[in-house]
Scaffold this active site. Structure first.
Site, PDB file in Angstrom:
ATOM      1  N   ARG A 232      51.302  47.935  38.622  1.00  7.64           N
ATOM      2  CA  ARG A 232      50.167  47.321  37.683  1.00  7.64           C
ATOM      3  C   ARG A 232      51.034  47.106  36.257  1.00  7.64           C
ATOM      4  O   ARG A 232      51.617  47.783  35.805  1.00  7.64           O
ATOM      5  CB  ARG A 232      48.858  48.232  37.280  1.00  7.64           C
ATOM      6  CG  ARG A 232      47.968  48.352  38.385  1.00  7.64           C
ATOM      7  CD  ARG A 232      47.154  47.084  38.734  1.00  7.64           C
ATOM      8  NE  ARG A 232      46.223  47.167  39.458  1.00  7.64           N
ATOM      9  CZ  ARG A 232      46.375  46.820  40.802  1.00  7.64           C
ATOM     10  NH1 ARG A 232      47.459  46.152  41.159  1.00  7.64           N
ATOM     11  NH2 ARG A 232      45.409  46.723  41.703  1.00  7.64           N
ATOM     12  N   GLU A 261      47.220  39.356  33.165  1.00 11.59           N
ATOM     13  CA  GLU A 261      47.235  38.259  34.053  1.00 11.59           C
ATOM     14  C   GLU A 261      45.890  37.380  33.919  1.00 11.59           C
ATOM     15  O   GLU A 261      44.766  37.733  33.982  1.00 11.59           O
ATOM     16  CB  GLU A 261      47.261  39.011  35.574  1.00 11.59           C
ATOM     17  CG  GLU A 261      48.544  39.885  35.730  1.00 11.59           C
ATOM     18  CD  GLU A 261      48.531  40.623  36.947  1.00 11.59           C
ATOM     19  OE1 GLU A 261      47.617  40.414  37.859  1.00 11.59           O
ATOM     20  OE2 GLU A 261      49.335  41.336  37.234  1.00 11.59           O
ATOM     21  N   HIS A 279      51.689  37.936  40.785  1.00 14.36           N
ATOM     22  CA  HIS A 279      51.008  39.303  41.440  1.00 14.36           C
ATOM     23  C   HIS A 279      50.794  38.706  43.071  1.00 14.36           C
ATOM     24  O   HIS A 279      49.561  38.562  43.308  1.00 14.36           O
ATOM     25  CB  HIS A 279      49.636  39.283  40.637  1.00 14.36           C
ATOM     26  CG  HIS A 279      49.212  40.797  41.219  1.00 14.36           C
ATOM     27  ND1 HIS A 279      48.267  41.328  40.213  1.00 14.36           N
ATOM     28  CD2 HIS A 279      49.028  41.457  42.303  1.00 14.36           C
ATOM     29  CE1 HIS A 279      48.003  42.498  40.941  1.00 14.36           C
ATOM     30  NE2 HIS A 279      48.413  42.452  42.230  1.00 14.36           N
TER      31      HIS A 279
HETATM   32  C1  8YV Z   1      45.214  42.295  44.895  1.00 12.67           C
HETATM   33  C2  8YV Z   1      46.374  44.360  44.369  1.00 12.67           C
HETATM   34  O1  8YV Z   1      44.017  42.806  45.259  1.00 12.67           O
HETATM   35  O2  8YV Z   1      46.094  45.709  46.637  1.00 12.67           O
HETATM   36  C3  8YV Z   1      46.326  45.713  45.168  1.00 12.67           C
HETATM   37  O3  8YV Z   1      45.957  46.528  44.580  1.00 12.67           O
HETATM   38  O4  8YV Z   1      46.582  44.342  43.337  1.00 12.67           O
HETATM   39  C4  8YV Z   1      46.391  43.119  45.247  1.00 12.67           C
HETATM   40  O5  8YV Z   1      46.729  43.295  46.716  1.00 12.67           O
HETATM   41  C5  8YV Z   1      45.281  41.112  45.575  1.00 12.67           C
HETATM   42  O6  8YV Z   1      46.080  40.350  44.708  1.00 12.67           O
HETATM   43  C6  8YV Z   1      43.805  40.657  45.231  1.00 12.67           C
HETATM   44  O7  8YV Z   1      43.336  40.052  44.239  1.00 12.67           O
END
Ligand code: 8YV
Length: 314
Positions: A232, A261, A279
């Site tokens: 993150r 983001e 991401h």
């Molecule tokens: C997002 C992610 O969920 O799994 C996670 O924690 O950050 C990613 O897989 C994905 O970009 C969908 O928004």
């Protein structure tokens, strides 16, 4: 009015997940953000929230939904969800663990090689006709290097497995040493950074890890060291990182995640010693479909009175 269960989607979701949801539920797509009147009208009937890894589900939103029964997150990370507020209301939260481990680990290794071997820079070198003027500068060897992993959960372990294939020396930091891994443990990120060539961040976001990779950790990583972040944006002190990259405090960084983001600071985009991706850790069709299935099947299980497949804190 139909008697379908009503759900609130709070983030942009994959079309195939939206289609599945619409087949089963009455879906309110982000009305909490864009349509206050529609939200006020539907709120008393909303029984589930569907979020993604980046979405915010704050206490205030949970408080406005008296009929809320569950929150299903499309993503393994659920740092945007106020889990305590949900728990106080007896509302379970589910996420999508395991199915994205391989993709995120693949990207972590891909980014590590990209920044060390300067693959995007080399691509620009060829396209820009620079090769005609002379050879490109030498890069940094990957095989046999020392890699430090910040976070030794399921994805951290998948990254470590891949690093071993490159004969890398693997060490890690986590809240406490894990007895199921053979790697060297360091008690904190600075001590780990000091001991490695590549620092790979794959720890959950949220208050507990905010700014964990700060100026002192970057200094410990040093002018020959590289940072890779697939966790993150919040885990890294982004202004400190920009300064470290500009000043040569570290050699480079490969980043898939950012503080705000999709906004990426122009200072980062201007630097040559970075590789930036939007991401996409879990961003393959195969994995996003598996995540969508799990997100949907958790909802289905809940409304069928069956046990949830992947509740958080389980
Ligand atoms: C997002 C992610 O969920 O799994 C996670 O924690 O950050 C990613 O897989 C994905 O970009 C969908 O928004």
């Amino acid at each position: 009015m139909s008697d379908k269960v009503e759900v609130l989607v709070v983030a942009p979701l994959m079309p195939f997940l939206m289609e599945a949801l619409r087949g089963q539920y009455t879906v309110h797509d982000r009305i909490h953000a864009g349509d206050p009147a529609a939200f006020a009208a539907a709120a008393p009937r909303i029984r589930a929230i569907v979020a993604n890894g980046e979405a915010k589900v704050p206490r205030a939103l949970i408080a406005q939904l008296p009929a809320l029964e569950m929150i299903s997150v499309f993503g393994v990370g659920y740092d945007g969800v106020d889990v305590s507020a949900a728990r106080e209301r007896g509302v379970p939260v589910t996420n999508t663990p395991e199915v994205l481990n391989d993709d995120v680990a693949d990207l972590a290794i891909g980014l590590l090689i990209s920044i060390a071997r300067r693959i995007p820079q080399a691509d620009r070198f060829v396209r820009g006709g620079e090769w005609l003027k002379g050879p490109i500068a030498l890069a940094r060897k990957v095989t046999g290097a020392r890699v430090g992993i910040v976070g030794m959960g399921r994805i951290g372990q998948a990254i470590a497995h891949r690093a071993l294939a490159f004969r890398m020396e693997v060490s890690y930091t986590a809240r406490s040493p894990r007895d199921n891994v053979p790697y060297t443990y360091y008690p904190d990120a600075a001590a780990l950074a000091e001991a490695v060539d590549f620092l790979v961040v794959i720890t959950p976001g949220g208050a507990a890890t905010r700014g964990l990779i700060d100026a002192s950790v970057l200094k410990a990583l040093g002018p020959q060291g590289y940072l890779v972040n697939v966790a993150r944006g919040t885990v890294v002190d982004q202004p400190a990182l920009i300064e470290a990259l500009q000043q040569g405090v570290i050699a480079g960084a490969a980043l898939d995640v950012f503080i705000d983001e999709p906004n990426v600071p122009i200072e980062l985009s201007r630097l040559d010693n970075v590789v930036l991706t939007p991401h996409v850790g879990s961003g393959t069709r195969q994995t996003r479909e598996a995540m969508a299935d799990l997100t949907f099947n958790n909802l289905r299980a809940h409304f069928a009175g069956e046990p949830l497949l992947t509740p958080v804190d389980a």
